[in-house]
Structure formats: structure tokens, C-alpha cells
Design a protein around this motif. Sequence first.
Motif, short mmCIF file in Angstrom:
data_model
loop_
_atom_site.label_atom_id
_atom_site.label_comp_id
_atom_site.label_asym_id
_atom_site.label_seq_id
_atom_site.Cartn_x
_atom_site.Cartn_y
_atom_site.Cartn_z
N GLN A 88 -14.62 14.23 3.92
CA GLN A 88 -13.52 13.50 4.56
C GLN A 88 -12.17 14.14 4.23
OE1 GLN A 88 -13.70 9.39 3.45
NE2 GLN A 88 -15.66 9.03 4.44
N GLY A 89 -12.13 14.92 3.16
CA GLY A 89 -10.85 15.47 2.74
C GLY A 89 -10.78 16.99 2.79
N ARG A 90 -11.66 17.63 3.56
CA ARG A 90 -11.64 19.08 3.64
C ARG A 90 -10.37 19.58 4.31
NH1 ARG A 90 -14.16 21.68 0.15
NH2 ARG A 90 -14.74 23.46 1.45
N ILE A 91 -9.80 20.65 3.76
CA ILE A 91 -8.53 21.20 4.23
C ILE A 91 -8.74 22.64 4.65
CG2 ILE A 91 -6.20 21.88 3.52
CD1 ILE A 91 -6.33 19.51 1.50
N ASN A 92 -8.31 22.95 5.86
CA ASN A 92 -8.29 24.34 6.31
C ASN A 92 -6.96 24.95 5.89
OD1 ASN A 92 -7.41 26.42 8.56
ND2 ASN A 92 -9.65 26.43 8.45
N GLN A 107 -8.81 16.47 -4.46
CA GLN A 107 -9.39 15.18 -4.80
C GLN A 107 -8.34 14.08 -4.68
OE1 GLN A 107 -11.49 16.38 -8.64
NE2 GLN A 107 -12.90 14.88 -7.76
N LYS A 108 -8.81 12.89 -4.35
CA LYS A 108 -7.93 11.72 -4.24
C LYS A 108 -8.37 10.63 -5.21
CE LYS A 108 -6.82 12.44 0.67
NZ LYS A 108 -7.83 13.50 0.95
N THR A 155 0.83 -1.20 0.00
CA THR A 155 0.00 0.00 0.00
C THR A 155 0.87 1.26 0.00
OG1 THR A 155 -0.12 -0.02 2.43
CG2 THR A 155 -1.91 -1.11 1.22
N CYS A 156 0.30 2.33 -0.49
CA CYS A 156 0.99 3.63 -0.46
C CYS A 156 -0.10 4.70 -0.52
CB CYS A 156 1.94 3.76 -1.64
SG CYS A 156 2.98 5.23 -1.57
N ARG A 157 -0.23 5.47 0.56
CA ARG A 157 -1.37 6.39 0.70
C ARG A 157 -0.90 7.82 0.99
NH1 ARG A 157 -4.33 7.75 5.40
NH2 ARG A 157 -6.46 8.48 4.96
N ILE A 158 -1.36 8.72 0.13
CA ILE A 158 -1.11 10.16 0.25
C ILE A 158 0.39 10.45 0.37
CG2 ILE A 158 -2.00 12.32 1.22
CD1 ILE A 158 -4.17 10.82 2.59
N ALA A 159 1.17 9.84 -0.54
CA ALA A 159 2.63 10.02 -0.51
C ALA A 159 3.28 10.06 -1.89
CB ALA A 159 3.27 8.92 0.33
N PRO A 160 2.77 9.36 -2.90
CA PRO A 160 3.50 9.28 -4.17
C PRO A 160 3.83 10.62 -4.82
CG PRO A 160 1.82 7.59 -4.10
CD PRO A 160 1.59 8.48 -2.91
N HIS A 161 3.06 11.66 -4.49
CA HIS A 161 3.35 12.97 -5.09
C HIS A 161 4.69 13.54 -4.61
CE1 HIS A 161 0.87 13.72 -1.45
NE2 HIS A 161 1.67 14.76 -1.26
N HIS A 162 5.34 12.88 -3.65
CA HIS A 162 6.67 13.30 -3.20
C HIS A 162 7.81 12.47 -3.83
CE1 HIS A 162 5.21 16.04 -0.16
NE2 HIS A 162 4.39 15.11 0.29
N PHE A 163 7.50 11.41 -4.55
CA PHE A 163 8.54 10.51 -5.03
C PHE A 163 9.34 11.14 -6.16
CE2 PHE A 163 5.89 6.56 -3.69
CZ PHE A 163 6.15 6.85 -2.36
N SER A 164 10.65 10.98 -6.09
CA SER A 164 11.52 11.56 -7.12
C SER A 164 11.37 10.85 -8.46
CB SER A 164 12.98 11.51 -6.67
OG SER A 164 13.41 10.18 -6.49
N ASP A 165 11.08 9.55 -8.42
CA ASP A 165 10.90 8.77 -9.65
C ASP A 165 9.70 7.85 -9.43
OD1 ASP A 165 11.01 6.99 -11.81
OD2 ASP A 165 13.21 7.04 -11.89
N VAL A 183 -12.15 8.15 -8.33
CA VAL A 183 -11.79 9.49 -7.83
C VAL A 183 -12.95 9.98 -6.98
CG1 VAL A 183 -11.21 11.86 -8.48
CG2 VAL A 183 -10.40 9.94 -9.88
N ASP A 184 -12.63 10.48 -5.77
CA ASP A 184 -13.70 10.99 -4.92
C ASP A 184 -14.27 12.28 -5.49
OD1 ASP A 184 -11.77 12.87 -4.30
OD2 ASP A 184 -11.59 12.31 -2.19
N LEU A 185 -15.45 12.62 -5.06
CA LEU A 185 -16.15 13.80 -5.58
C LEU A 185 -15.55 15.07 -5.02
CD1 LEU A 185 -19.81 12.52 -5.25
CD2 LEU A 185 -18.45 12.67 -7.35
#
Length: 268
Positions: A204-208, A258-259, A116-126, A197-199
Motif C-alpha cells: 500500500q505504501g510502495r513509492i516509485n 514505513q508508517k 486526525t493528522c495523516r502523512i503530514a507531521p514530518h513537515h511541522f516546525s514545532d 508500524v506497518d511492515l
Amino acid sequence: MSSDKDLHKLVQSQFGPAASAYSTSASHSNQSSLNNLVKLVQPKPADVMLDVATGAGHTALAFAPYLSRVVAYDLTPEMLEETARSATARGISNLETQQGLAEALPYPDNSFDLVTCRIAPHHFSDIKKALAEMARVTRPGGQVVVVDTTVPEDSGLDQEINYIEKQRDPSHVRNYRPSEWRKMFEEAHLEVTFCEVDLPGNQQGRINFAEWTARLRTPAETVLELSHRLRKASPELQQALALEIRGDQDKDIEFSLQKVTIIGSKSS
């Protein structure tokens, strides 16, 4: 020093001091979202799982009660320490931690039933190398599960949202479009069995905005620029982010990223 090494050091410097904040981050720790993911994946009691870029360990901790063993793996030592503390506090004894790069997993081929890999791949160099590594260590018939922030297929919105993310967090590399994720899974020889893709505006994903920038100690001048950008957002960007502005302060800005959830099966 290579650019990859520069990025890895930047990730460690950004997220080490923020480890405890990520334990309580609403978007990362949302229990309903984690429970839904466990239900979707349906792990088996005998399964062995690897959670890549575990962060504060939310995914590893959520799955651990349903598995034989789980390895929480991350680049940042402070994150692993936070994960181990949480496991002890919850009485979870089948979880172990290991430090390392997502692009170079230190495990033999076919080692895990579930990766599994959750809320992290956007940081991967490759990203392609990391995904290939996840597929490599998955046993035939096993699953690779990725959940990450994503961007619309529209090129303009893609660029705007990735710009905002990069300004807030210099270790951000890229949020990928759902179509890009499908293609990368196929290139890693993983058969896509689920992609959703969530709506926009998923609660659940609201960000302040104020909490989001404070968590990574974003410089004040950058916070000001991003606040201005969001307040002047086009109707299309407002819709994509489900942007809501209730007043003149940073704490009055709320939005969603969105996720995408994508699952791939490794052929036997």
C-alpha cells in the motif's frame, strides 16, 4: 523573519503547485489504507472531526460520510481548493475548509470529538506544539489519530532516511521514531490506545522514485545524488526501505517508507 515562518513559506511554495498531484498520489490516496483507518477509529455519526494538515483532503473525505461534520484544515490554500473540489465531485456536503497553522489551531478548547493528522507531521516546525494544540481542541473522551512516515529506532538508519527525505523535499523536518511518538503523546496528556508500524515493503505504501521526486520538482542534481545513494545502499538500509532496483533508470527504483499509526485518548 523567523525560521518557523521561513519553513511555513517553504511548505506553501512546495505544496501549492503540487496540490493536484497529491490528489492522485498513490501513498496519500490509497483507498484500502483509508478504509482501514476509518474501521480502526470507528467514528460515531454525531462526531465532529478536525483533519489537521489535510493536504488534498484524502482523510477528511474518507471520514466525512461517517460523521456529522468535518473541518479540513491546511496551511496551503491550493490544497484546500483541491479538497473542496473533491468534496463537491463526491457529493459531500458536511465538509468545510479552513486555512491555518498546525501549531496555532484557531478553535476553542474541547471543540472536536476526533482530530486526525495523516502523512503530514514530518513537515511541522514545532511538532510538540502542534500535538499539544490537537490535544487541546479535542473533547474529553475524544481521540487524536496520527499516521505518518516513521524511521527505525536505529540511529544510523534514522539519520540516513531523514537525510534522503530532506534532500528530496527541503520542507521536510523529521520522521520520528515510534518511541518518540509514544513519548510525545504522553507529554500531550494523551493515553496511547493503539500504536502500530506497518511492515517493510507494505504494498500500500510502495513509492516509485521517479514519480516521488517529480511530484515536488526535485532538482536534477539532487535526484542524481539520491539515485546513487539508493543504488549504493547498505544491506540494512535496503531492508529498512524494502528497496527494489530493477534497472538503470530512476523509474526502476522502488521502495517503501514505513508508517506509524498512533491513537491517543484524551482523559475525561
